[in-house]
Motif scaffolding. Structure first.
Motif, PDB file in Angstrom:
ATOM      1  N   SER A 143       0.835  -1.197   0.000  1.00 47.62           N
ATOM      2  CA  SER A 143       0.000   0.000   0.000  1.00 47.62           C
ATOM      3  C   SER A 143       0.872   1.249   0.000  1.00 47.62           C
ATOM      4  CB  SER A 143      -0.932   0.010   1.217  1.00 47.62           C
ATOM      5  OG  SER A 143      -0.182   0.132   2.407  1.00 47.62           O
ATOM      6  N   THR A 144       0.258   2.345  -0.392  1.00 51.52           N
ATOM      7  CA  THR A 144       0.929   3.638  -0.342  1.00 51.52           C
ATOM      8  C   THR A 144      -0.109   4.726  -0.111  1.00 51.52           C
ATOM      9  OG1 THR A 144       2.443   5.144  -1.478  1.00 51.52           O
ATOM     10  CG2 THR A 144       0.822   4.008  -2.857  1.00 51.52           C
ATOM     11  N   GLN A 145       0.318   5.763   0.551  1.00 49.78           N
ATOM     12  CA  GLN A 145      -0.517   6.948   0.739  1.00 49.78           C
ATOM     13  C   GLN A 145       0.071   8.121  -0.040  1.00 49.78           C
ATOM     14  OE1 GLN A 145       0.704   5.149   3.595  1.00 49.78           O
ATOM     15  NE2 GLN A 145      -1.113   3.897   3.359  1.00 49.78           N
ATOM     16  N   ALA A 146       1.045   7.848  -0.890  1.00 40.43           N
ATOM     17  CA  ALA A 146       1.755   8.885  -1.630  1.00 40.43           C
ATOM     18  C   ALA A 146       0.923   9.471  -2.767  1.00 40.43           C
ATOM     19  CB  ALA A 146       3.051   8.304  -2.207  1.00 40.43           C
ATOM     20  N   ASN A 147       1.308  10.656  -3.188  1.00 39.07           N
ATOM     21  CA  ASN A 147       0.760  11.296  -4.380  1.00 39.07           C
ATOM     22  C   ASN A 147       1.286  10.511  -5.580  1.00 39.07           C
ATOM     23  OD1 ASN A 147       0.554  12.885  -6.716  1.00 39.07           O
ATOM     24  ND2 ASN A 147       0.867  14.794  -5.593  1.00 39.07           N
ATOM     25  N   LEU A 148       0.403   9.899  -6.361  1.00 38.76           N
ATOM     26  CA  LEU A 148       0.813   9.079  -7.501  1.00 38.76           C
ATOM     27  C   LEU A 148       0.640   9.801  -8.836  1.00 38.76           C
ATOM     28  CD1 LEU A 148      -0.583   5.607  -6.370  1.00 38.76           C
ATOM     29  CD2 LEU A 148       1.681   6.604  -5.981  1.00 38.76           C
ATOM     30  N   GLY A 149       0.293  11.070  -8.798  1.00 38.62           N
ATOM     31  CA  GLY A 149       0.254  11.864 -10.014  1.00 38.62           C
ATOM     32  C   GLY A 149      -1.087  11.874 -10.725  1.00 38.62           C
ATOM     33  N   THR A 150      -1.067  12.459 -11.920  1.00 36.22           N
ATOM     34  CA  THR A 150      -2.244  12.591 -12.771  1.00 36.22           C
ATOM     35  C   THR A 150      -2.018  11.778 -14.032  1.00 36.22           C
ATOM     36  OG1 THR A 150      -2.673  14.814 -11.935  1.00 36.22           O
ATOM     37  CG2 THR A 150      -3.728  14.210 -14.014  1.00 36.22           C
ATOM     38  N   ILE A 151      -2.988  10.964 -14.412  1.00 37.89           N
ATOM     39  CA  ILE A 151      -2.901  10.125 -15.609  1.00 37.89           C
ATOM     40  C   ILE A 151      -3.798  10.723 -16.687  1.00 37.89           C
ATOM     41  CG2 ILE A 151      -3.254   7.811 -16.565  1.00 37.89           C
ATOM     42  CD1 ILE A 151      -1.088   7.952 -14.343  1.00 37.89           C
ATOM     43  N   THR A 152      -3.239  10.974 -17.869  1.00 37.78           N
ATOM     44  CA  THR A 152      -4.012  11.449 -19.007  1.00 37.78           C
ATOM     45  C   THR A 152      -3.864  10.523 -20.208  1.00 37.78           C
ATOM     46  OG1 THR A 152      -2.180  12.841 -19.764  1.00 37.78           O
ATOM     47  CG2 THR A 152      -3.805  13.865 -18.299  1.00 37.78           C
ATOM     48  N   SER A 153      -3.011   9.524 -20.108  1.00 40.19           N
ATOM     49  CA  SER A 153      -2.708   8.624 -21.221  1.00 40.19           C
ATOM     50  C   SER A 153      -3.910   7.741 -21.581  1.00 40.19           C
ATOM     51  CB  SER A 153      -1.525   7.728 -20.852  1.00 40.19           C
ATOM     52  OG  SER A 153      -1.287   6.779 -21.870  1.00 40.19           O
ATOM     53  N   THR A 154      -4.071   7.475 -22.867  1.00 43.44           N
ATOM     54  CA  THR A 154      -5.094   6.528 -23.319  1.00 43.44           C
ATOM     55  C   THR A 154      -4.512   5.125 -23.483  1.00 43.44           C
ATOM     56  OG1 THR A 154      -4.684   7.148 -25.614  1.00 43.44           O
ATOM     57  CG2 THR A 154      -6.483   8.290 -24.453  1.00 43.44           C
ATOM     58  N   SER A 155      -3.240   4.972 -23.156  1.00 40.03           N
ATOM     59  CA  SER A 155      -2.589   3.658 -23.086  1.00 40.03           C
ATOM     60  C   SER A 155      -2.312   3.368 -21.615  1.00 40.03           C
ATOM     61  CB  SER A 155      -1.265   3.669 -23.845  1.00 40.03           C
ATOM     62  OG  SER A 155      -1.477   3.944 -25.205  1.00 40.03           O
TER      63      SER A 155
ATOM     64  N   LYS B 134       1.661   2.296 -15.661  1.00 39.43           N
ATOM     65  CA  LYS B 134       1.816   1.683 -14.340  1.00 39.43           C
ATOM     66  C   LYS B 134       1.534   2.716 -13.259  1.00 39.43           C
ATOM     67  CE  LYS B 134       5.245  -1.141 -11.957  1.00 39.43           C
ATOM     68  NZ  LYS B 134       6.645  -1.588 -12.061  1.00 39.43           N
ATOM     69  N   LEU B 135       0.591   2.431 -12.390  1.00 43.04           N
ATOM     70  CA  LEU B 135       0.223   3.356 -11.324  1.00 43.04           C
ATOM     71  C   LEU B 135       1.260   3.294 -10.205  1.00 43.04           C
ATOM     72  CD1 LEU B 135      -1.837   5.383 -10.235  1.00 43.04           C
ATOM     73  CD2 LEU B 135      -3.029   3.469  -9.161  1.00 43.04           C
ATOM     74  N   GLY B 136       1.795   4.444  -9.857  1.00 40.90           N
ATOM     75  CA  GLY B 136       2.722   4.517  -8.730  1.00 40.90           C
ATOM     76  C   GLY B 136       4.161   4.214  -9.058  1.00 40.90           C
ATOM     77  N   GLY B 137       4.475   3.902 -10.303  1.00 41.11           N
ATOM     78  CA  GLY B 137       5.849   3.676 -10.704  1.00 41.11           C
ATOM     79  C   GLY B 137       6.600   2.629  -9.901  1.00 41.11           C
ATOM     80  N   GLY B 138       5.908   1.685  -9.322  1.00 40.47           N
ATOM     81  CA  GLY B 138       6.554   0.633  -8.531  1.00 40.47           C
ATOM     82  C   GLY B 138       6.127   0.634  -7.073  1.00 40.47           C
ATOM     83  N   ALA B 139       5.490   1.713  -6.636  1.00 39.02           N
ATOM     84  CA  ALA B 139       5.063   1.797  -5.231  1.00 39.02           C
ATOM     85  C   ALA B 139       4.035   0.723  -4.887  1.00 39.02           C
ATOM     86  CB  ALA B 139       4.483   3.174  -4.931  1.00 39.02           C
ATOM     87  N   LEU B 140       3.337   0.217  -5.901  1.00 37.48           N
ATOM     88  CA  LEU B 140       2.307  -0.791  -5.664  1.00 37.48           C
ATOM     89  C   LEU B 140       2.661  -2.149  -6.288  1.00 37.48           C
ATOM     90  CD1 LEU B 140      -0.808   1.486  -6.137  1.00 37.48           C
ATOM     91  CD2 LEU B 140      -0.027   0.450  -4.007  1.00 37.48           C
ATOM     92  N   ASP B 141       3.942  -2.393  -6.551  1.00 40.18           N
ATOM     93  CA  ASP B 141       4.367  -3.715  -7.025  1.00 40.18           C
ATOM     94  C   ASP B 141       4.233  -4.712  -5.880  1.00 40.18           C
ATOM     95  OD1 ASP B 141       5.031  -2.427  -9.326  1.00 40.18           O
ATOM     96  OD2 ASP B 141       7.172  -2.869  -9.238  1.00 40.18           O
ATOM     97  N   LEU B 142       3.612  -5.843  -6.155  1.00 38.68           N
ATOM     98  CA  LEU B 142       3.433  -6.862  -5.128  1.00 38.68           C
ATOM     99  C   LEU B 142       4.022  -8.182  -5.645  1.00 38.68           C
ATOM    100  CD1 LEU B 142       0.753  -7.354  -2.667  1.00 38.68           C
ATOM    101  CD2 LEU B 142       1.113  -9.273  -4.179  1.00 38.68           C
TER     102      LEU B 142
END
Length: 167
Positions: free
Chosen positions: A33-45, A48-56
């Motif tokens: 889990s993370t409580q970090a700011n993961l940014g804004t997504i505008t891509s239609t492709s 990866k959400l969180g750039g690795g922060a949510l890799d399990l």
């Protein structure tokens, strides 16, 4: 008469290599889990959400197990042409589950010109197929090219989990 079995550790016999478990028994559980700011997504492709922060990463105990995935991802969507966010699970870099393809992993949408927040819950189930270490991640994308924004900028708790279940 009541029987009790007290053990510190269960190990497979050297001749069998593993312990047999009844179907439906939970084997292990992992969560990131993370409580970090993961940014804004505008891509239609998919991105990866969180750039690795949510890799399990999990190493299944049995190749015959089911792996049950869960995730919760608060998101705000806004701007043009029915803005929406689509979620997908990836396994070792390959998509395994997405909205409108297999199980409807996750999808949020609002009317044109509106802003709304959602607490999106997604889940999926896959076969372990082996006992190799495997990494699950969550990817997201926007549904249009007309300026759709998916905000993961608030400090909310976002998480992904996997539970191994004996079959």
């Amino acid at each position: 008469m009541t029987s009790r079995l007290l053990v510190d550790k269960i190990e497979g016999k050297t001749t069998s290599g593993s312990v047999q478990m009844p179907s439906g028994v939970p084997i292990q559980y992992k969560r990131e889990s993370t409580q970090a700011n993961l940014g804004t997504i505008t891509s239609t492709s998919y991105v990866k959400l969180g750039g690795g922060a949510l890799d399990l990463t999990i190493t299944p105990k049995f190749s015959t197990s089911k792996l049950v995935l869960h995730g919760a991802f608060p998101v705000y969507v806004s701007t043009n042409a029915y803005p929406s966010t689509i979620f997908a699970f990836y396994r070792d870099g390959t998509i395994i589950d997405q909205h409108n393809i297999t199980y409807g992993a996750g999808y949020v949408q609002i009317n044109t010109g509106q802003l709304a927040g959602f607490h999106t819950y997604v889940s999926a189930e896959v076969d372990a197929n082996n006992t190799n270490s495997t990494t699950f991640t969550i990817y997201v994308k926007s549904n249009t090219t007309s300026g759709n924004n998916s905000y993961f900028t608030d400090l909310a708790n976002r998480w992904i989990s996997v539970e191994e279940i004996a079959q």
